[in-house]
Design a protein around this motif. Structure first.
Motif, PDB file in Angstrom:
ATOM      1  N   SER A 120      62.419  42.971  16.813  1.00 42.09           N
ATOM      2  CA  SER A 120      63.778  43.511  16.781  1.00 42.09           C
ATOM      3  C   SER A 120      64.110  44.467  17.921  1.00 42.09           C
ATOM      4  O   SER A 120      65.015  45.283  17.799  1.00 42.09           O
ATOM      5  N   GLY A 121      63.359  44.394  19.001  1.00 43.01           N
ATOM      6  CA  GLY A 121      63.738  45.168  20.170  1.00 43.01           C
ATOM      7  C   GLY A 121      63.158  46.560  20.261  1.00 43.01           C
ATOM      8  O   GLY A 121      63.878  47.510  20.548  1.00 43.01           O
ATOM      9  N   ASN A 122      61.874  46.670  20.016  1.00 41.66           N
ATOM     10  CA  ASN A 122      61.184  47.941  20.165  1.00 41.66           C
ATOM     11  C   ASN A 122      60.030  47.741  21.131  1.00 41.66           C
ATOM     12  O   ASN A 122      59.186  46.884  20.913  1.00 41.66           O
ATOM     13  N   ALA A 123      60.003  48.541  22.179  1.00 41.74           N
ATOM     14  CA  ALA A 123      58.912  48.444  23.148  1.00 41.74           C
ATOM     15  C   ALA A 123      58.445  49.848  23.489  1.00 41.74           C
ATOM     16  O   ALA A 123      59.244  50.788  23.554  1.00 41.74           O
ATOM     17  N   VAL A 124      57.150  49.975  23.699  1.00 36.03           N
ATOM     18  CA  VAL A 124      56.546  51.240  24.092  1.00 36.03           C
ATOM     19  C   VAL A 124      55.961  51.037  25.477  1.00 36.03           C
ATOM     20  O   VAL A 124      55.372  49.988  25.762  1.00 36.03           O
ATOM     21  N   PHE A 125      56.117  52.041  26.344  1.00 35.15           N
ATOM     22  CA  PHE A 125      55.624  51.919  27.716  1.00 35.15           C
ATOM     23  C   PHE A 125      55.416  53.292  28.319  1.00 35.15           C
ATOM     24  O   PHE A 125      55.881  54.300  27.774  1.00 35.15           O
ATOM     25  N   THR A 126      54.724  53.317  29.439  1.00 36.56           N
ATOM     26  CA  THR A 126      54.570  54.567  30.188  1.00 36.56           C
ATOM     27  C   THR A 126      55.260  54.408  31.537  1.00 36.56           C
ATOM     28  O   THR A 126      55.372  53.306  32.076  1.00 36.56           O
ATOM     29  N   SER A 127      55.711  55.545  32.051  1.00 37.23           N
ATOM     30  CA  SER A 127      56.334  55.561  33.367  1.00 37.23           C
ATOM     31  C   SER A 127      56.135  56.949  33.971  1.00 37.23           C
ATOM     32  O   SER A 127      56.138  57.946  33.245  1.00 37.23           O
ATOM     33  N   THR A 187      55.043  58.715  27.974  1.00 39.29           N
ATOM     34  CA  THR A 187      55.134  57.543  27.106  1.00 39.29           C
ATOM     35  C   THR A 187      56.497  57.540  26.427  1.00 39.29           C
ATOM     36  O   THR A 187      56.939  58.561  25.897  1.00 39.29           O
ATOM     37  N   TYR A 188      57.133  56.374  26.472  1.00 37.02           N
ATOM     38  CA  TYR A 188      58.479  56.203  25.940  1.00 37.02           C
ATOM     39  C   TYR A 188      58.547  55.040  24.961  1.00 37.02           C
ATOM     40  O   TYR A 188      57.708  54.143  24.994  1.00 37.02           O
ATOM     41  N   ALA A 189      59.601  55.043  24.162  1.00 36.49           N
ATOM     42  CA  ALA A 189      59.983  53.877  23.370  1.00 36.49           C
ATOM     43  C   ALA A 189      61.333  53.411  23.874  1.00 36.49           C
ATOM     44  O   ALA A 189      62.232  54.231  24.107  1.00 36.49           O
ATOM     45  N   ALA A 190      61.465  52.113  24.076  1.00 30.83           N
ATOM     46  CA  ALA A 190      62.751  51.508  24.410  1.00 30.83           C
ATOM     47  C   ALA A 190      63.281  50.859  23.146  1.00 30.83           C
ATOM     48  O   ALA A 190      62.569  50.094  22.481  1.00 30.83           O
ATOM     49  N   LEU A 191      64.516  51.179  22.797  1.00 34.22           N
ATOM     50  CA  LEU A 191      65.168  50.624  21.616  1.00 34.22           C
ATOM     51  C   LEU A 191      66.296  49.726  22.090  1.00 34.22           C
ATOM     52  O   LEU A 191      67.287  50.204  22.641  1.00 34.22           O
ATOM     53  N   LEU A 192      66.124  48.425  21.911  1.00 34.27           N
ATOM     54  CA  LEU A 192      67.137  47.464  22.331  1.00 34.27           C
ATOM     55  C   LEU A 192      68.049  47.186  21.148  1.00 34.27           C
ATOM     56  O   LEU A 192      67.575  46.950  20.034  1.00 34.27           O
ATOM     57  N   ARG A 193      69.341  47.182  21.398  1.00 29.14           N
ATOM     58  CA  ARG A 193      70.314  47.018  20.324  1.00 29.14           C
ATOM     59  C   ARG A 193      70.749  45.556  20.200  1.00 29.14           C
ATOM     60  O   ARG A 193      71.162  44.942  21.171  1.00 29.14           O
ATOM     61  N   ASP A 226      61.483  59.627  24.612  1.00 27.34           N
ATOM     62  CA  ASP A 226      60.078  59.974  24.789  1.00 27.34           C
ATOM     63  C   ASP A 226      59.447  60.399  23.464  1.00 27.34           C
ATOM     64  O   ASP A 226      60.131  60.574  22.451  1.00 27.34           O
ATOM     65  N   HIS A 227      58.126  60.556  23.511  1.00 22.23           N
ATOM     66  CA  HIS A 227      57.389  60.889  22.293  1.00 22.23           C
ATOM     67  C   HIS A 227      57.862  62.192  21.660  1.00 22.23           C
ATOM     68  O   HIS A 227      58.022  62.274  20.435  1.00 22.23           O
ATOM     69  N   ALA A 228      58.088  63.220  22.466  1.00 20.59           N
ATOM     70  CA  ALA A 228      58.501  64.511  21.914  1.00 20.59           C
ATOM     71  C   ALA A 228      59.786  64.369  21.097  1.00 20.59           C
ATOM     72  O   ALA A 228      59.910  64.948  20.011  1.00 20.59           O
ATOM     73  N   TYR A 229      60.732  63.598  21.612  1.00 20.90           N
ATOM     74  CA  TYR A 229      61.983  63.389  20.882  1.00 20.90           C
ATOM     75  C   TYR A 229      61.719  62.628  19.574  1.00 20.90           C
ATOM     76  O   TYR A 229      62.206  63.014  18.508  1.00 20.90           O
ATOM     77  N   LEU A 230      60.952  61.543  19.658  1.00 21.55           N
ATOM     78  CA  LEU A 230      60.671  60.740  18.459  1.00 21.55           C
ATOM     79  C   LEU A 230      59.931  61.552  17.404  1.00 21.55           C
ATOM     80  O   LEU A 230      60.208  61.430  16.206  1.00 21.55           O
ATOM     81  N   LYS A 231      59.015  62.392  17.844  1.00 26.18           N
ATOM     82  CA  LYS A 231      58.292  63.267  16.923  1.00 26.18           C
ATOM     83  C   LYS A 231      59.266  64.246  16.272  1.00 26.18           C
ATOM     84  O   LYS A 231      59.203  64.500  15.067  1.00 26.18           O
ATOM     85  N   GLY A 232      60.167  64.801  17.070  1.00 29.96           N
ATOM     86  CA  GLY A 232      61.166  65.729  16.547  1.00 29.96           C
ATOM     87  C   GLY A 232      62.064  65.085  15.503  1.00 29.96           C
ATOM     88  O   GLY A 232      62.386  65.700  14.481  1.00 29.96           O
ATOM     89  N   VAL A 233      62.465  63.839  15.735  1.00 29.94           N
ATOM     90  CA  VAL A 233      63.292  63.117  14.765  1.00 29.94           C
ATOM     91  C   VAL A 233      62.528  62.955  13.455  1.00 29.94           C
ATOM     92  O   VAL A 233      63.062  63.205  12.369  1.00 29.94           O
ATOM     93  N   LEU A 287      53.082  55.163  18.068  1.00 34.20           N
ATOM     94  CA  LEU A 287      52.728  54.372  19.263  1.00 34.20           C
ATOM     95  C   LEU A 287      52.970  55.126  20.572  1.00 34.20           C
ATOM     96  O   LEU A 287      52.358  54.792  21.593  1.00 34.20           O
ATOM     97  N   THR A 288      53.859  56.124  20.544  1.00 37.77           N
ATOM     98  CA  THR A 288      54.145  56.851  21.779  1.00 37.77           C
ATOM     99  C   THR A 288      53.274  58.094  21.948  1.00 37.77           C
ATOM    100  O   THR A 288      53.391  58.789  22.963  1.00 37.77           O
ATOM    101  N   ARG A 289      52.411  58.360  20.994  1.00 39.21           N
ATOM    102  CA  ARG A 289      51.501  59.514  21.156  1.00 39.21           C
ATOM    103  C   ARG A 289      50.591  59.259  22.338  1.00 39.21           C
ATOM    104  O   ARG A 289      49.996  58.197  22.460  1.00 39.21           O
TER     105      ARG A 289
END
Length: 182
Positions: free
Chosen positions: A43-50, A4-10, A80-87, A179-181
């Motif tokens: 504002s450009g936030n999407a969650v998805f799996t791949s 599960t990932y988050a896409a951050l659009l700028r 990915d979720h692990a990175y977002l959790k770490g942040v 959301l990425t959990r």
């Protein structure tokens, strides 16, 4: 393995330019084969799996699809979720004690070091402060981002040369991690 990932659009849906309707973005992402696509805010936030690719290849794939579909370039970061959790867990500021508008995370496309920001005299901007983390800059701006002189200085093109940077307030940081959990 599905991740599960988050896409951050700028820089989309700001000031009437680079309009990306979230329903269209979800459809576009589903067309790329991503699963469980959800968007958060406008504002450009999407969650998805791949189950294919990595953060960089997924970001490039999505950016290319957005350009083809909408006709303009959008910088995309995928985490990915692990990175977002770490942040979230590594935040050097007392996030639970602050209003969300006071705390922000600027995500970077690659590693940054203190040398990049050495020209910023942090003492001159107090009580505003920033700290660096893993491909992220944490910003404490007690009067909000819009009034932050430090944020203005941190976003100068010469400091960000060669990297993509996109900022989210702390509510969004927390929500994307949730959301990425899996």
């Amino acid at each position: 393995m599905t991740t599960t990932y988050a896409a951050l659009l700028r820089g989309i849906n700001v000031g009437g330019s680079k309009k990306v309707p979230m329903a269209e973005l979800r459809t576009l992402m589903e067309g790329l084969g991503y699963g469980g696509v959800r968007t958060y805010l406008q504002s450009g936030n999407a969650v998805f799996t791949s189950d294919h690719g990595d953060e960089d290849s997924l970001a490039a794939e999505l950016a290319q699809a957005i350009e083809k579909h909408f006709g303009f370039t959008v910088a995309v970061l995928v985490r990915d979720h692990a990175y977002l959790k770490g942040v979230r867990e590594a935040c050097p500021f007392p996030a639970d004690e602050l209003e969300a508008k006071q705390l922000h995370a600027t995500y970077f496309s690659g590693p940054v070091d203190a040398e990049r920001f050495a020209s910023i005299d942090q003492a001159a901007f107090l009580p505003e402060e920033f700290r660096l983390g893993d491909r992220v800059l944490y910003l404490y701006a007690p009067d909000g981002l819009g009034r932050s002189k430090l944020a203005e200085n941190l976003s100068k093109p010469k400091l960000l040369k060669g990297i993509v940077a996109t900022t989210r307030n702390w509510n969004t940081v927390v929500k994307l991690e949730e959301l990425t959990r899996a």
